[in-house]
Scaffold this motif. Structure first.
Motif, PDB file in Angstrom:
ATOM      1  N   SER A 162       0.913  -1.373  -0.250  1.00 41.20           N
ATOM      2  CA  SER A 162      -0.069  -0.202   0.104  1.00 41.20           C
ATOM      3  C   SER A 162       0.863   1.072  -0.202  1.00 41.20           C
ATOM      4  CB  SER A 162      -0.561  -0.049   1.020  1.00 41.20           C
ATOM      5  OG  SER A 162       0.132   0.016   2.205  1.00 41.20           O
ATOM      6  N   GLY A 163       1.572   1.301  -0.219  1.00 43.66           N
ATOM      7  CA  GLY A 163       3.047   2.152  -0.233  1.00 43.66           C
ATOM      8  C   GLY A 163       2.990   2.566   1.620  1.00 43.66           C
ATOM      9  N   LEU A 164       2.649   2.568   2.580  1.00 42.55           N
ATOM     10  CA  LEU A 164       2.399   2.711   3.916  1.00 42.55           C
ATOM     11  C   LEU A 164       3.746   2.257   4.976  1.00 42.55           C
ATOM     12  CD1 LEU A 164      -1.252   3.170   4.443  1.00 42.55           C
ATOM     13  CD2 LEU A 164      -0.009   5.000   3.628  1.00 42.55           C
ATOM     14  N   SER A 165       3.113   3.005   6.315  1.00 39.75           N
ATOM     15  CA  SER A 165       4.812   2.211   7.057  1.00 39.75           C
ATOM     16  C   SER A 165       3.578   0.949   8.214  1.00 39.75           C
ATOM     17  CB  SER A 165       5.157   3.547   7.868  1.00 39.75           C
ATOM     18  OG  SER A 165       3.995   3.761   8.875  1.00 39.75           O
ATOM     19  N   ARG A 166       4.793   0.207   8.052  1.00 37.95           N
ATOM     20  CA  ARG A 166       3.712  -0.172   9.529  1.00 37.95           C
ATOM     21  C   ARG A 166       3.425  -0.040  10.647  1.00 37.95           C
ATOM     22  NH1 ARG A 166       8.796  -4.977   9.859  1.00 37.95           N
ATOM     23  NH2 ARG A 166       9.308  -5.328   7.808  1.00 37.95           N
ATOM     24  N   SER A 167       3.903   0.721  11.125  1.00 33.83           N
ATOM     25  CA  SER A 167       2.941   1.168  12.069  1.00 33.83           C
ATOM     26  C   SER A 167       1.475   1.840  12.147  1.00 33.83           C
ATOM     27  CB  SER A 167       4.052   3.067  12.749  1.00 33.83           C
ATOM     28  OG  SER A 167       4.483   3.592  11.987  1.00 33.83           O
ATOM     29  N   MET A 168       1.801   2.958  10.635  1.00 32.51           N
ATOM     30  CA  MET A 168       0.837   3.893  10.327  1.00 32.51           C
ATOM     31  C   MET A 168      -0.691   2.364  10.072  1.00 32.51           C
ATOM     32  SD  MET A 168      -0.793   6.096   9.437  1.00 32.51           S
ATOM     33  CE  MET A 168      -0.082   7.351   9.671  1.00 32.51           C
ATOM     34  N   VAL A 169      -0.789   1.101   9.119  1.00 34.23           N
ATOM     35  CA  VAL A 169      -1.258  -0.149   8.920  1.00 34.23           C
ATOM     36  C   VAL A 169      -1.611  -0.341  10.094  1.00 34.23           C
ATOM     37  CG1 VAL A 169      -1.335  -2.442   8.326  1.00 34.23           C
ATOM     38  CG2 VAL A 169      -0.527  -0.045   6.789  1.00 34.23           C
ATOM     39  N   SER A 170      -0.780  -0.339  11.297  1.00 31.77           N
ATOM     40  CA  SER A 170      -1.134  -0.807  12.843  1.00 31.77           C
ATOM     41  C   SER A 170      -1.966  -0.284  13.559  1.00 31.77           C
ATOM     42  CB  SER A 170       0.054  -1.334  13.098  1.00 31.77           C
ATOM     43  OG  SER A 170      -0.297  -1.717  14.668  1.00 31.77           O
ATOM     44  N   LYS A 171      -1.685   1.520  12.965  1.00 39.95           N
ATOM     45  CA  LYS A 171      -2.938   2.235  13.902  1.00 39.95           C
ATOM     46  C   LYS A 171      -3.937   2.619  13.030  1.00 39.95           C
ATOM     47  CE  LYS A 171       0.797   5.382  15.491  1.00 39.95           C
ATOM     48  NZ  LYS A 171       1.328   6.924  15.219  1.00 39.95           N
ATOM     49  N   ILE A 172      -4.277   2.409  11.397  1.00 36.85           N
ATOM     50  CA  ILE A 172      -5.475   1.915  11.067  1.00 36.85           C
ATOM     51  C   ILE A 172      -6.506   0.703  11.152  1.00 36.85           C
ATOM     52  CG2 ILE A 172      -6.602   1.997   8.847  1.00 36.85           C
ATOM     53  CD1 ILE A 172      -4.288   2.883   7.886  1.00 36.85           C
TER      54      ILE A 172
END
Length: 214
Positions: free
Chosen positions: A49-59
């Motif tokens: 998706s082009g996002l960071s792991r931390s961002m995916v986790s927060k989502i």
């Protein structure tokens, strides 16, 4: 180095659906469900998706208000449409009571004896009893039945067998597919068992009874 879309919006009041779920929480559950169903890790989804792991986790944990660009990126990575991600958001959370076949609680009612069983098919969980559905089985033609009186309205639906059922001063012949509805406050009960075994559903609905022909 991977460039991350700036998708964490300022926090504030969350949008609520009819049953109190936040849109962030709902989206997170949908993303996690699709990710795990596809056998992807958070790292896999982040890369695709082009996002960071931390961002995916927060989502996934409903901790951020996600931008539309990020939602589009995640949807594409998961191979689903935006509309598919939100199609159930307005649906209320399910809370049905499921009683499996043969698992209804067996109860004893006044005057019932051998050959006459009651299985309760649902259990009221609130402070006020609204209704009681029973599956009733009779297989002893020699049984003598008491009469019953109770508040509310009773509904009977015949499944198997044949019997005469009395309500007040009238008697009704009940066969499979027949239904009978009556005031519970008028004396009632099986009068004669004609064809065994007999099985029927009865639902007692408490509250004010309608004006029924007795």
């Amino acid at each position: 180095m991977k460039s991350e879309i700036n998708d964490e919006l300022p926090s504030g009041p969350v949008d609520e659906s009819g049953d109190g779920r936040s849109i962030e929480s709902f989206l997170g559950k949908v993303v996690k469900e699709h990710r795990t169903n596809q056998g992807l890790t958070i790292a896999d989804l982040a890369e695709q998706s082009g996002l960071s792991r931390s961002m995916v986790s927060k989502i996934e944990n409903g901790q951020v208000s996600t931008s539309l660009d990020s939602i589009v990126s995640i949807a594409r990575a998961l191979g689903i449409s935006i509309s598919a991600m939100f199609k159930n958001f307005e649906h209320r959370e399910g809370n049905a009571q499921h009683v499996k076949s043969g698992k209804g609680m067996e109860v004893v009612r006044r005057g019932t004896t051998k050959g006459h069983t009651y299985h309760l098919l649902a259990y009221d969980q609130g402070p006020v009893k609204l209704f009681e559905p029973f599956l009733i089985t009779m297989d002893d033609e020699a049984e003598v039945f008491p009469t019953f009186e109770h508040p509310g309205t009773e509904f009977i639906y015949m499944l198997q067998g044949k019997m005469e059922y009395r309500h007040g001063n009238r008697s009704y012949l009940l066969q499979p597919g027949d239904a009978l509805t009556f005031r519970g406050s008028v004396a009632h009960g099986p009068e004669r068992l004609i064809k065994l075994p007999i099985r029927f559903i009865t639902v007692i609905m408490y509250g004010q009874s309608p004006d029924l022909d007795t």
